[in-house]
Enzyme design. Structure first.
Site, PDB file in Angstrom:
ATOM      1  CD  GLU A  60      -1.648  -2.436   1.469  1.00 42.52           C
ATOM      2  OE1 GLU A  60      -2.435  -3.372   1.234  1.00 42.52           O
ATOM      3  OE2 GLU A  60      -0.506  -2.604   1.985  1.00 42.52           O
ATOM      4  CG  HIS A 129     -11.115  -7.878   5.967  1.00 42.54           C
ATOM      5  ND1 HIS A 129     -10.471  -8.720   6.819  1.00 42.54           N
ATOM      6  CD2 HIS A 129     -10.512  -8.018   4.758  1.00 42.54           C
ATOM      7  CE1 HIS A 129      -9.518  -9.381   6.163  1.00 42.54           C
ATOM      8  NE2 HIS A 129      -9.523  -8.976   4.914  1.00 42.54           N
TER       9      HIS A 129
END
Length: 337
Positions: A60, A129
């Site tokens: 990321e 998540h």
């Protein structure tokens, strides 16, 4: 005008901008050939080719750094962080580079990057998540933060974000991705129902950043919410037995303080609802602003209804969410205050 769920509306926004502007491109983990884990970027690679819609490594920080470099160069990248929970390795790049370059360069360079990410709970995703980290970005000068609550706004706000010359963190409530849910009973019949939620125009249109939307007019109490909590607040307003006004903030930075002040001065009461934990959540900033601007108009203490101050509790996901019953209780306290 076609009916779309939020996934389809976001895909339509990307398609419209990529067709219109060759400088717009999209990339991220599984965001190219596969079309993203939630299918938001579906078919973009097939339509626009490997140089404008492509996959990135599971890194990321590298995704953000590459996107920032492209933006400074003159492109308008839309990068996807597969889940908001994965954005933390990119935090330094976003905060120390993207947010600072316009100021550091004296306006010589801009960073027109849009950082998309699914956020929040409601799909049984567990601790890694399901997080809601929006307040970590609203604190950073130089960033804009956008959170839509419906397909029409999702498309218009994403197009406005892509066209903006500043970096925008665009959080997408994945609990709303595939359609409506029963707001009063909290839990949807199926989180993947896939039913359309709104009529969405084809082609390009933009919703302005920094403008809230009045979702329900009322005179007794103001409910401030964004994302999924807009629908929870609307459900609570319908069942609370009072004339509640519901405002969808839509963008947290810039914030439509004028709409908030106008509403609270009219109603004299304010309930703030968000899914993220309470401590240092964006509701604290909203509460301070309402107190500063509306002190002499308040008839009761400001109420906050939020997630718990715990790591995301997968086993108690639906108890963790600020549901309409909790919001209705806060409305009752505000009315009795």
């Amino acid at each position: 005008m076609p009916s779309m769920n939020m996934i389809q509306a976001l895909n339509s926004a990307l398609d419209a901008k990529m067709a219109e502007d060759p400088n717009v491109l999209s990339f991220g983990e599984d965001a190219g050939y596969f079309g993203g884990v939630f299918r938001v970027t579906d078919q973009l690679q097939q339509k626009y080719g490997l140089t404008r819609s492509f996959d990135a490594p599971i890194a990321e920080g590298g995704i953000a750094a590459a996107g920032i470099g492209m933006a400074v160069y003159g492109l308008r990248p839309v990068i996807e962080m597969q889940f908001a929970d994965y954005i933390y390795p990119a935090y330094d790049q976003i905060v120390s580079e993207a947010a600072k370059i316009r100021y550091r360069s004296g306006g010589e360079f801009t960073v027109p990057i849009t950082i998309r990410s699914p956020y929040g709970g409601g799909i049984f995703g567990g601790q890694t998540h399901s997080q809601s980290p929006e307040s970590l970005f609203t604190h950073i000068a130089g960033l804009k933060v956008v959170i839509p609550s419906n397909p029409y706004d999702a498309k218009g706000l994403l197009i406005a974000s892509i066209e903006d010359d500043d970096p925008v963190v665009f959080f997408e409530p994945k609990r709303l991705y595939n359609g409506p849910f029963d707001g009063w009973h909290d839990r949807p019949v199926s989180p993947w129902a896939g039913h359309p939620l709104a009529d969405v125009p084809e082609g390009r249109y933009a919703e302005p950043l920094g403008k809230a939307r009045l979702m329900r007019e009322g005179a007794d109490v103001t409910l401030l919410a964004y994302g999924t909590m807009v629908w929870v607040s609307l459900a609570a307003a319908e069942h609370a037995g009072v004339d509640a006004e519901v405002i969808d903030l839509r963008t947290l930075v810039p914030l439509d303080i004028d709409a908030i002040v106008e509403s609270v001065k009219k109603t004299g009461r304010c309930v703030i609802v968000h899914e993220a934990p309470r401590t240092s959540g964006f509701g604290a900033e909203l509460s301070a602003l309402v107190q500063e601007h509306c002190f002499h108009h308040l008839e009761a203490p400001i109420e906050r209804v939020t997630g718990w101050d715990t790591p995301y509790p997968h086993a108690f996901e639906w108890e963790y969410f600020p549901g309409p019953k909790r919001v209705a209780e806060a409305i009752k306290r505000a009315m009795e205050g």
